[in-house]
Design a protein around this motif. Structure first.
Motif, PDB file in Angstrom:
ATOM      1  N   TYR A 157       1.057   6.787  -7.634  1.00  0.00           N
ATOM      2  CA  TYR A 157      -0.310   6.459  -7.937  1.00  0.00           C
ATOM      3  C   TYR A 157      -0.805   7.462  -8.528  1.00  0.00           C
ATOM      4  CZ  TYR A 157      -5.045   4.930  -6.698  1.00  0.00           C
ATOM      5  OH  TYR A 157      -6.229   4.687  -6.791  1.00  0.00           O
TER       6      TYR A 157
ATOM      7  N   SER B 103      -1.785  -1.160  -4.916  1.00  0.00           N
ATOM      8  CA  SER B 103      -1.499   0.157  -4.210  1.00  0.00           C
ATOM      9  C   SER B 103      -0.921   0.168  -2.950  1.00  0.00           C
ATOM     10  CB  SER B 103      -2.618   1.207  -4.613  1.00  0.00           C
ATOM     11  OG  SER B 103      -2.793   1.298  -5.945  1.00  0.00           O
TER      12      SER B 103
ATOM     13  N   PRO C  80      -3.043  -3.850 -10.741  1.00  0.00           N
ATOM     14  CA  PRO C  80      -2.245  -3.373  -9.892  1.00  0.00           C
ATOM     15  C   PRO C  80      -2.570  -3.183  -8.503  1.00  0.00           C
ATOM     16  CG  PRO C  80      -2.371  -2.228 -11.878  1.00  0.00           C
ATOM     17  CD  PRO C  80      -3.318  -3.212 -11.837  1.00  0.00           C
TER      18      PRO C  80
ATOM     19  N   ARG D  30       1.792   2.703  -6.845  1.00  0.00           N
ATOM     20  CA  ARG D  30       1.221   1.535  -7.666  1.00  0.00           C
ATOM     21  C   ARG D  30       2.189   0.717  -8.047  1.00  0.00           C
ATOM     22  NH1 ARG D  30      -1.136   4.303 -11.439  1.00  0.00           N
ATOM     23  NH2 ARG D  30      -3.434   4.227 -10.630  1.00  0.00           N
TER      24      ARG D  30
ATOM     25  N   THR E 149       2.848  -3.177 -10.067  1.00  0.00           N
ATOM     26  CA  THR E 149       2.311  -3.862 -11.460  1.00  0.00           C
ATOM     27  C   THR E 149       3.297  -5.075 -11.284  1.00  0.00           C
ATOM     28  OG1 THR E 149       1.447  -1.831 -12.442  1.00  0.00           O
ATOM     29  CG2 THR E 149       1.450  -3.767 -13.590  1.00  0.00           C
TER      30      THR E 149
END
Length: 422
Positions: free
Chosen positions: A130, A171, A169, A138, A140
């Motif tokens: 992140y 987290s 995205p 993170r 995606t």
């Protein structure tokens, strides 16, 4: 969505306009490609989409291409619109598709160029830090080869349970035992592989196949591998259409027809024998440990059970005195990838060079009963169909099952009667 692409000759007298120039979609999904066309006069006699040409240089309609058998549909409307639908997309379907048509006023075909470029891709989850100062990760959801057409919403799964829907995205605070998957909304069965966000080992279930088409009366194996920690206290298969997960071995509808095989880390297999049409459903696997339950919302394997049917199509005047029989299923069989067909006439096996094909031609002028089966599954034959062409001016078809197949009217068989005895 891309801009329309027009192909015009002689001031719009001959033209093909494609709705879009390119499409990127998911492996296993269904795609539609459409166009409109114009011509100066006459009547359109032939319309088709194609990829390749034959040895004589003529384009081969996708409906006649063995690689697309059972996966292609054409739809033509009254306003000169034409749509190509391809189901169960494969990566090998990535190509440029073109539309062509012929009118009764010309001896040549008109083809619209450049066509529609289709790209077929998979989903994957990428894990990145992140920030340099944060322990968060993170996630995606992305595609492997091209950006999906449209603006998809992604669904995120944590340990088999839906946790959120979002386009941006996602987290998360990493945990060594957690796994994450993503899918496109309304295409949940086409999810990405699982990823561990901390280390290389985490809870996960991986299904061997996402879709299975099997023959009624046969046996099917549905399998998966799974990873758990601590002691597994229970594991079982269930149907996703049940309000609460119910072990199939306790379901009265499967009594005597279900067994489990396999061990921890699998493959763990559900075997169903004597398949019935009502067995068509999505099957999911779940397991429990002393302090963990695998989520129940994660998509599993969808099973479709089909029987064999003989469809009858009378030929036209130009095709001669023949009636075509087609041995068909409601879905493309996955458990028999290259089926060999067996044809029976009046209960007797037909010894013919063409009898191994899914279509069989019958000359007019008689009345006989026909059925078909697959080699290796001889006892799972289709219901018999009686084809009566004893009168060359009339075709009568009798089906011994309750389902009645429709016929395409023939120019030289004005009397076409279809009825069922079942």
């Amino acid at each position: 969505m891309s801009n329309c692409v027009s192909v015009v000759l002689s001031q719009n007298v001959w033209s093909v306009t494609y709705t879009t120039q390119s499409v990127c979609t998911l492996k296993g999904s269904t795609v539609e490609m459409s166009c409109t066309y114009t011509y100066p006069s006459g009547t359109v006699t032939t319309t088709f989409w194609f990829l390749t040409n034959n040895a004589e240089g003529n384009p081969v309609s996708l409906s006649d291409d063995p690689d697309y058998k059972g996966r292609v549909m054409y739809h033509r409307d009254k306003k000169n619109g034409h749509t190509l639908t391809i189901t169960d997309l494969r990566e090998s379907d990535s190509a440029t598709y073109m539309f062509s048509f012929i009118t009764d006023q010309t001896r040549w075909r008109y083809t619209g160029s450049p066509g529609v470029t289709l790209s077929v891709t998979d989903l994957q989850v990428k894990v990145t830090p992140y920030s340099r100062m944060s322990t968060w990760k993170r996630l995606t959801c992305s595609t492997t080869s091209c950006p999906l057409t449209g603006n998809p919403t992604y669904i995120w799964y944590k340990n088999g349970q839906v946790v959120t829907e979002r386009t941006l995205p996602y987290s998360v605070l990493p945990n060594a035992v957690d796994s994450y998957f993503c899918a496109v909304k309304d295409h949940e069965d086409l999810h990405s592989p699982a990823v561990c966000v901390q280390g290389q080992s985490c809870y996960r279930v991986t299904y061997t196949k996402r879709r299975i088409c099997a023959l009624k009366g046969s046996t099917v194996d549905i399998s998966c591998t799974y990873v758990g920690f601590y002691n597994t206290t229970s594991s079982f298969w269930f149907r996703s259409d049940k309000s609460t997960p119910e072990d199939l071995t306790t379901d009265p509808g499967y009594e005597g027809r279900v067994e489990y095989t396999g061990t921890y880390r699998g493959p763990f297999t559900l075997r169903i024998t004597d398949l019935r049409e009502e067995d068509s459903a999505e099957y999911r696997f779940t397991f429990k440990t002393d302090n963990f339950d695998w989520g129940h919302s994660f998509p599993g394997t969808t099973l479709t059970v089909t029987d064999l049917q003989v469809k009858v199509t009378p030929g036209t005047v130009t095709e001669g005195s023949w009636v075509t029989l087609t041995c068909s299923t409601t879905c493309t069989l996955t458990e028999i990838p290259k089926p060999t067909y067996i044809w029976y006439m009046n209960g007797e096996y037909l010894f013919s060079d063409s009898s191994s094909q899914y279509q069989y031609s019958v000359s007019r002028g008689g009345s006989d009963s026909y059925s078909c089966a697959l080699r290796g599954h001889d006892k799972l034959s289709s219901p018999e169909v009686t084809v009566d062409t004893s009168s060359l001016s009339c075709l009568r078809v009798t089906y011994t099952s309750r389902s009645i197949c429709s016929l395409i009217p023939s120019e030289d068989l004005p009397c076409t009667t279809i009825y069922s005895t079942g």
